[in-house]
Design a protein around this motif. Structure first.
Motif, PDB file in Angstrom:
ATOM      1  N   ALA A 126      58.288  53.970  56.286  1.00 27.46           N
ATOM      2  CA  ALA A 126      57.369  54.398  55.233  1.00 27.46           C
ATOM      3  C   ALA A 126      57.192  55.916  55.251  1.00 27.46           C
ATOM      4  CB  ALA A 126      56.019  53.704  55.410  1.00 27.46           C
ATOM      5  N   GLN A 183      48.002  53.503  59.935  1.00 31.54           N
ATOM      6  CA  GLN A 183      48.983  53.838  58.895  1.00 31.54           C
ATOM      7  C   GLN A 183      48.469  54.976  58.027  1.00 31.54           C
ATOM      8  OE1 GLN A 183      50.526  50.510  56.646  1.00 31.54           O
ATOM      9  NE2 GLN A 183      50.316  49.139  58.382  1.00 31.54           N
ATOM     10  N   GLU A 229      45.762  49.279  59.614  1.00 27.13           N
ATOM     11  CA  GLU A 229      45.682  49.957  58.324  1.00 27.13           C
ATOM     12  C   GLU A 229      45.222  51.398  58.507  1.00 27.13           C
ATOM     13  OE1 GLU A 229      47.406  47.409  56.561  1.00 27.13           O
ATOM     14  OE2 GLU A 229      46.207  48.114  54.889  1.00 27.13           O
ATOM     15  N   LEU A 233      56.276  51.749  60.034  1.00 30.35           N
ATOM     16  CA  LEU A 233      55.618  53.046  59.870  1.00 30.35           C
ATOM     17  C   LEU A 233      56.620  54.167  59.685  1.00 30.35           C
ATOM     18  CD1 LEU A 233      52.678  53.020  62.407  1.00 30.35           C
ATOM     19  CD2 LEU A 233      52.571  53.521  59.972  1.00 30.35           C
ATOM     20  N   ARG A 252      53.319  51.472  50.663  1.00 26.22           N
ATOM     21  CA  ARG A 252      53.490  52.474  51.716  1.00 26.22           C
ATOM     22  C   ARG A 252      54.586  53.476  51.381  1.00 26.22           C
ATOM     23  NH1 ARG A 252      49.044  50.769  52.296  1.00 26.22           N
ATOM     24  NH2 ARG A 252      48.320  49.578  54.099  1.00 26.22           N
ATOM     25  N   CYS A 259      54.826  46.772  51.195  1.00 31.87           N
ATOM     26  CA  CYS A 259      55.823  47.793  51.548  1.00 31.87           C
ATOM     27  C   CYS A 259      55.869  48.904  50.508  1.00 31.87           C
ATOM     28  CB  CYS A 259      57.216  47.180  51.668  1.00 31.87           C
ATOM     29  SG  CYS A 259      57.368  45.988  52.995  1.00 31.87           S
ATOM     30  N   LEU A 288      50.179  58.606  57.396  1.00 30.52           N
ATOM     31  CA  LEU A 288      50.723  58.941  56.077  1.00 30.52           C
ATOM     32  C   LEU A 288      49.921  60.050  55.389  1.00 30.52           C
ATOM     33  CD1 LEU A 288      51.626  55.327  54.872  1.00 30.52           C
ATOM     34  CD2 LEU A 288      53.192  57.098  55.642  1.00 30.52           C
ATOM     35  N   PHE A 347      46.842  55.785  48.918  1.00 32.37           N
ATOM     36  CA  PHE A 347      46.968  54.818  50.004  1.00 32.37           C
ATOM     37  C   PHE A 347      45.912  53.742  49.857  1.00 32.37           C
ATOM     38  CE2 PHE A 347      45.978  52.972  54.057  1.00 32.37           C
ATOM     39  CZ  PHE A 347      47.200  52.846  54.697  1.00 32.37           C
ATOM     40  N   ALA A 361      52.365  55.676  45.836  1.00 31.70           N
ATOM     41  CA  ALA A 361      52.187  55.865  47.277  1.00 31.70           C
ATOM     42  C   ALA A 361      52.720  57.228  47.696  1.00 31.70           C
ATOM     43  CB  ALA A 361      52.903  54.757  48.042  1.00 31.70           C
TER      44      ALA A 361
END
Ligand SMILES: Nc1ncnc2c1ncn2[C@@H]1O[C@H](COP(=O)(O)OP(=O)(O)OP(=O)(O)O)[C@@H](O)[C@H]1O
Ligand SMILES: [Mg+2]
Lengths: 247, 489
Positions: A102, A158, A155, A99, B445, B442, A162, A81, A76
């Motif tokens: 992460a 996110q 999703e 969020l 991510r 988790c 990211l 992703f 990740a």
């Protein structure tokens, strides 16, 4: 960017992926279609490193590194992703906290300064505004009580935040109304760049009107049985998998 | 590959071993080993106590001799030899320090190592205008540093070691000591009454809202020294105080006994908020060492509209035996119990609360979150009793258990006794597991396995964490992560 060679994998002793070969170059979007149970989600899990998916043969090279040697979180942090087919609920953890945690984990990994609450809020507001996603979702616990469409939108949000290098989308379009479908497609298209690639798993050619793929592959019974350009998706829609796989 | 190295370090820093595992060199002045009337007299003499207190201790001791150690809790440990324990040890200071400059620098270094929040270190160091937290540091059973007393005195608040209160406010101590938890209450309370060495005393006068949160850091230091704290807090009519109790202990091979007693008295319209973060040494992965924590905590809402809330985060100790309770005597009084208990490796916790409704319209809320990992066993044991006169009393209980892995256990033992025809009692209980799916989500991510677990468990505990004062909440969230170290993978 991603080179999959003769990849074989099993779950609980049952072979699901039976020799997959696929190369994705930077900037390319590949669509994967195929009948239920063909192994599409399995492929996305193997690439992202989920426990229980045992690789029994072949190799995956990602940006020059042996991807299979990395833990899920390392993958990740290296920019892979996965937008889940079935996003997972995490009770008690507000989406915003999730969020932020992460994003900061990934920033820390890259040696960047972590964002504080204010900076994060600003960034996330920008993203929600861009994508036209309501930000009241951020206060609610991750995916808890979200409708199917809201989960998928979450999703996409996110992903937008990211900014991954390789996007794996597993049926992100399933269960979406037409507006949400556009949001999802928009999320991918905004990230589209010469450095970023995507693997888009879908059952519907409609999505590919919005996310125009460079290649379309048909995955059946653990193997890629046919590859082509975007016209293959139209052909599939017309004739069905049986005719194509048999051909 | 440099990147992977960094990840290794990240994981290492999250999963740091028990970081308070050090032994300080402060020389202890210690009573001979074992327990007898002579030892009780020794302790009382050491503390220059009045006759009435010695008598009380002796009565407690004699009563204790007639008692059996309780065995009903779901905890399992080798028999404690009460003659193999030191009952008194004090840091070696001839006279009581008049200011922090006179406090043993070793001791201040201990605070440093303990990671007492900067704000409170400043307070300890006497920095002017420092935070609104008063710390009464209990170190090996003797309070050596009490700060901020002046500011409190201006409001009429008394906050001092209980040994000092015995000297300076005997009428208050005599009136309330043992009035909530009599020495006849239970085995450990009797033992504590006989040999308690120190603890905190707090009195909030009528109508006063305590201007700061009161905080005590407990430490257990000398090897094989039982810790017998005694805390007494009295909130007079229409007063308010928030009290924070934090605990850490150094690493030990010998199991150590801790049998504290906390008594809270709440009068008309008054409120006490009592928060605890307990992270005593839990023992190693094999269950060697660790604190035995047998605590009696009880609050008496004596007045009408009195309110008490117990909030606890229990992550430490090899064995926890603890039931902070509320006696709701005054009409309309309110009792609350919010608890997080985390057990890992071979830890055992049997904890819960008792809500005793005596007055009319009394209400109580219980939210208990139990987390078990490794081979740990965690039990929630709660009693709700509605007395005959408790008209329209209400209780709501939520009891959630979370399991990590499949070798641990969680148990819920609710006791309900209802003698009131109009009382309402509600009980909800759930048991869930941290799923592989959640962890993977988790991790996908970018969170490590440990970070993922900490996030999921913090989510599970959220309702209780929110009840903690800010500084404590942050500390507690980190603790959740640390104490689950090694529970995944
Ligand atoms: N945990 C598991 N144990 C055993 N078999 C499994 C497990 N998970 C998936 N499978 C099997 O693996 C095969 C491939 O599943 P996968 O989810 O990859 O299919 P898919 O192509 O994504 O299908 P869909 O289009 O329905 O999402 C299926 O036959 C499925 O039943
Ligand atoms: Mg699928």
């Amino acid at each position: 960017m991603l080179e999959i060679k003769d990849l074989r994998a099993e779950i609980g002793g049952k072979e699901i992926l039976k020799g997959i070969n696929l190369t994705i170059n930077p900037g390319e979007i590949h669509a994967v279609m195929g009948p239920n149970g063909a192994g599409k989600s399995t492929l996305s899990y193997v690439l992202s490193g989920r426990e229980g998916y045992e690789v029994t043969g072949g190799s995956v090279t990602y940006m020059g590194e042996d991807l299979l040697a990395l833990s899920p979180d390392e993958r990740a942090c290296h920019g892979i992703f996965l937008a889940f087919q079935y996003p997972v609920e995490i009770p008690g953890v507000p989406s915003a906290t999730f969020l932020k945690t992460a994003l900061n984990a990934q920033r820390k990994f890259r040696g960047e300064e972590e964002l504080d609450a204010m900076e994060f809020l600003k960034l996330v507001r920008e993203k929600t505004a861009e994508l036209g996603i309501k930000d009241d979702m951020l206060k609610r616990a991750v995916n808890v009580g979200f409708s199917g469409g809201e989960k998928k939108r979450n999703e996409v949000l996110q992903m937008a935040l990211l900014e991954p290098k390789l996007m794996l989308l597993d049926e992100t379009d399933s269960g979406l109304d037409i507006d949400a479908l556009k949001v999802a497609a928009d999320g991918v298209n905004r990230l589209r760049s010469p450095e970023r690639s995507a693997l888009v798993i879908t059952h519907y050619q409609r999505l590919l009107d919005y996310i125009v793929p460079d290649f379309v592959h048909v995955l059946a019974d653990g193997k890629i049985v046919k590859s082509g350009d975007k016209s293959l998706a139209l052909e599939l829609e017309e004739k069905g998998y049986a005719a194509i796989s048999a051909a | 590959m440099a990147v992977s190295q960094e990840t290794v370090e990240q994981v290492a820093s999250v999963s740091e071993k028990y970081k308070y595992g050090f032994v300080s060199d402060i020389e202890a002045e210690t009573a001979p080993i074992g327990l007898s009337e002579d030892i009780v007299r020794f302790i009382s003499a050491k503390k220059e106590e009045p006759e009435w207190l010695l008598e009380w201790r002796l009565k407690a001791y004699r009563y204790w001799l007639s008692m059996e150690e309780p065995t009903w809790a779901k905890v399992d440990y080798p028999k404690i030899d009460y003659q193999d324990i030191y009952y008194y040890s004090a840091p070696k200071t001839k006279d009581k320090p008049k200011s922090l400059d006179e406090v043993d620098p070793e001791l201040l270094a201990v605070y440093e190592k303990l990671g007492i929040p900067l704000k409170e270190q400043e307070v300890l160091a006497g920095v002017e205008g420092a935070a609104n937290v008063a710390v009464d540091a209990v170190f090996d059973s003797v309070s050596v540093a009490t700060t901020f007393r002046e500011r409190l005195e201006k409001e009429g608040v008394i906050f001092c070691p209980i040994s000092e209160a015995v000297k300076n406010h005997p009428e208050l101590v005599k009136k309330y000591l043992g009035s909530v938890v009599p020495y006849t209450d239970n085995f450990f309370a009797a033992l504590n009454s006989a040999v308690f060495t120190d603890g905190s005393f707090c009195y909030i006068p009528k109508g006063v809202r305590c201007p700061m949160e009161l905080s005590t850091y407990f430490r257990i230091n000398a090897a094989q020294t039982g810790q017998f704290e005694r805390t007494l807090i009295i909130a007079d009519d229409a007063s308010y105080v928030s009290y924070l109790e934090g605990c850490t202990a150094p690493m030990r091979d010998e199991n150590q006994l801790h049998a504290a007693v906390v008594e809270l008295v709440i009068l008309d319209d008054a409120e006490i908020k009592y928060s605890t973060v307990q992270n005593w040494y839990p023992g190693d992965e094999n269950g060697v060492g660790g604190i035995y924590n047998f605590v009696t905590k009880r609050a008496a809402c004596r007045g009408k509209n009195a309110k008490v809330s117990w909030t606890q985060v229990e992550t430490g100790s090899a064995i926890t035996w603890k039931y902070p309770s509320c006696i709701l005597q005054g009409d309309n009084s309110i009792g609350e119990f919010y608890s997080i208990a985390i057990t890992n490796n071979l830890q055992q916790a049997d904890t819960g609360t008792k809500m005793i409704h005596l007055g009319k319209n009394t209400s109580s809320t219980i939210i208990s979150k139990g987390i078990s990992a490794g081979r740990a066993q965690s039990t929630y044991r709660g009693l709700v009793r509605m007395g005959r006169k408790a008209d329209h009393a209400r209780n709501h209980t939520v009891c959630d258990s979370l399991l990590i892995g499949d070798k641990c256990g969680a148990h819920t033992v609710p006791y309900i006794e209802n003698q009131s025809r109009t009382a309402k009692i509600e009980h909800e209980a759930t048991t869930s597991k941290v799923s592989e799916e959640q962890l993977f989500y988790c991790q996908q991510r970018g969170l490590s396995e440990e970070e993922s677990m900490a996030l999921i468990v913090n989510g599970f505990c959220k309702e209780v964490l929110q009840k903690l004062p800010m500084e404590f909440a942050v500390e507690a969230q980190k603790l959740v992560g640390i104490s689950l170290e090694g529970s995944v993978g």
